[in-house]
Scaffold this active site. Structure first.
Site, PDB file in Angstrom:
ATOM      1  N   SER A 194       0.844  -1.208   0.000  1.00  0.00           N
ATOM      2  CA  SER A 194       0.000   0.000   0.000  1.00  0.00           C
ATOM      3  C   SER A 194       0.874   1.251   0.000  1.00  0.00           C
ATOM      4  O   SER A 194       0.918   2.004   0.978  1.00  0.00           O
ATOM      5  CB  SER A 194      -0.936  -0.019   1.217  1.00  0.00           C
ATOM      6  OG  SER A 194      -1.815  -1.106   1.146  1.00  0.00           O
ATOM      7  N   GLY A 209       1.657   8.640   5.046  1.00  0.00           N
ATOM      8  CA  GLY A 209       2.122   8.598   6.428  1.00  0.00           C
ATOM      9  C   GLY A 209       3.446   9.309   6.613  1.00  0.00           C
ATOM     10  O   GLY A 209       3.669  10.009   7.609  1.00  0.00           O
ATOM     11  N   GLY A 231       0.724   4.108  -1.488  1.00  0.00           N
ATOM     12  CA  GLY A 231       0.087   5.408  -1.317  1.00  0.00           C
ATOM     13  C   GLY A 231      -0.141   5.752   0.145  1.00  0.00           C
ATOM     14  O   GLY A 231       0.083   6.888   0.579  1.00  0.00           O
ATOM     15  N   ASP A 232      -0.577   4.772   0.927  1.00  0.00           N
ATOM     16  CA  ASP A 232      -0.760   4.985   2.361  1.00  0.00           C
ATOM     17  C   ASP A 232       0.563   5.308   3.045  1.00  0.00           C
ATOM     18  O   ASP A 232       0.637   6.196   3.910  1.00  0.00           O
ATOM     19  CB  ASP A 232      -1.361   3.731   3.010  1.00  0.00           C
ATOM     20  CG  ASP A 232      -2.847   3.600   2.779  1.00  0.00           C
ATOM     21  OD1 ASP A 232      -3.538   4.620   2.777  1.00  0.00           O
ATOM     22  OD2 ASP A 232      -3.317   2.461   2.607  1.00  0.00           O
ATOM     23  N   SER A 233       1.593   4.557   2.680  1.00  0.00           N
ATOM     24  CA  SER A 233       2.892   4.748   3.331  1.00  0.00           C
ATOM     25  C   SER A 233       3.486   6.115   3.018  1.00  0.00           C
ATOM     26  O   SER A 233       4.044   6.784   3.899  1.00  0.00           O
ATOM     27  CB  SER A 233       3.860   3.639   2.906  1.00  0.00           C
ATOM     28  OG  SER A 233       3.386   2.380   3.330  1.00  0.00           O
TER      29      SER A 233
END
Length: 407
Positions: A166, A173, A168-170
């Site tokens: 993932s 973050g 994009g999430d990382s």
């Protein structure tokens, strides 16, 4: 290191899944006390993602390392009151709900600022807190597509593919953690009680914008030159030769021999001095135009050699190359071990006894080796009583009332 850089910083994490918890993990890695609030019963849904045994996945254990887990029901008055009390004792709040969710719970920025005028608020959402799409839900898969990344991943003759994590999430973050540090720095520089309003300290991270920011010159090239980049598989558009190649033992390697000075050494190493001396291949533009020819020559060479033979020859010629690793390869690699990038901690894996499991080390390295991972992601609610007692000063009766209210 006797004291971690973020020791003394306390963070309240209200996020679920990957983006918000990644921001919290980065701050926790470097010493912040991160109090993760989870809902009763299930907790963060990440506990069940890729769950192979037991009741908590290794994915959760990894992304929520070095944190404390507190169970509070934000749908109850007691749960919300406890959260606001905690805000008064924290420097940072991280959340990644759909915009408007905190406000609906009575925990919006105005209430948080009342509870703590100095608090920094980091908000991660699919499309940000403003704009026509702000209220639209979306996970990283949607953000990676909307941000331009998905269109460039995969082979040109197939539908776009996806990176196997993932990403994009990382990335979101990472930006949230960076934004928090920027805001904390601004407060420390301003000092003397001259803080600005909370709206100036809201770190607003949109998943798709985080992805878009990684897209290099995608938009400038389009506007300036009318270029629409295309999927090129293992290659990188406009750069050659750089690709993955199969070896005789069934493994693969990545070779990046696209620098002008590197190219000559590369071609001589594979026994093709004719290509090394070809004036039409002296620049990257010429090599990209003949990329298929170059890839055929390289593939023929690697197909006759094992991975070790390929990498040894290229290392001797100072050509950047490396193996395509599996998890097992990473675990056995000396470079990872030398910098403590795999750290072993005891963890419940669903058996009778805890097992020693290797987890990723902390990046970036300070000094020669990764900082130690202090603890894996905690069991659900493992620190509820500790935090309510030690941070908020609640007595046993009050704690029992709050715990009863979440049942």
């Amino acid at each position: 290191m006797t004291q971690l850089p973020l020791s003394g910083v306390r963070v309240l994490e209200l996020g679920n899944y990957i983006a918000g918890p990644t921001a919290g993990r980065l701050l926790a890695d470097f010493g912040a006390e991160v109090i993760k609030v989870e809902r009763p019963g299930r907790g963060d849904e990440l506990r069940n993602w890729r769950l192979h045994a037991g009741d908590t996945s290794m994915l959760f254990r990894t992304i929520n390392r070095n944190k404390k887990s507190v169970v509070l029901d934000l749908k109850t008055p007691d749960g919300r009151a406890a959260v606001l009390d905690l805000v008064g004792h924290c420097d940072v709040v991280i959340e990644n709900f759909r915009p408007g969710t905190l406000e609906a719970w009575g925990l919006g920025p105005d209430r948080l600022e009342e509870a703590n005028p100095d608090v920094v608020l980091a908000r991660i959402s699919a499309f940000g807190q403003t704009g026509p799409l702000a209220q639209r839900p979306g996970f990283a898969a949607v953000a990676e597509a909307f941000g331009g990344l998905r269109e460039l991943v995969g082979e040109a003759d197939r539908p776009p593919s996806r990176v196997g994590v993932s990403i994009g999430d990382s990335i979101a973050g990472l930006y949230a953690a960076f934004g928090v540090l920027v805001a904390l720095r601004e407060i420390s520089v301003r000092g003397n009680g001259k803080r600005g309003p909370l709206r100036d300290r809201v770190v607003d991270v949109a998943l798709h914008e985080a992805v878009f920011s990684m897209m290099e010159s995608l938009v400038p090239d389009h506007i300036a030159h009318g270029v629409e980049r295309q999927r090129v598989g293992g290659r990188m558009e406009g750069i050659a030769p750089s690709n993955a190649y199969r070896c005789a033992d069934g493994t693969s390697v990545v070779i990046a021999g696209n620098g002008d000075s590197i190219f000559g050494r590369y071609m001589r190493a594979i026994g093709r001095p004719d290509l090394a001396d070809d004036p039409g291949l002296a620049t990257n533009a010429g090599r990209w135009a003949r990329r298929d020819e170059l890839d055929r020559a390289i593939s023929e060479w690697t197909a006759e050699r094992t991975r070790e033979e390929v990498l040894t020859a290229l290392d001797e010629a100072a050509v950047p190359a490396g193996p395509i690793y599996t998890a097992a390869d990473i675990c056995a690699d000396e470079q990872y071990r030398a910098r403590a990038m795999i750290q072993t901690l005891p963890v419940d894996v669903g058996g009778d006894e805890p097992a020693d499991v290797g987890f990723p080390g902390i990046v970036p390295v300070l000094g020669a080796r990764s900082l130690p991972v202090r603890s894996v992601g905690p069991d659900l609610g493992a620190h509820t009583r500790e935090v309510l007692r030690d941070v908020l000063g609640r007595g046993d009766d009050e704690i029992e009332a709050i715990e009863g209210g979440r049942a």
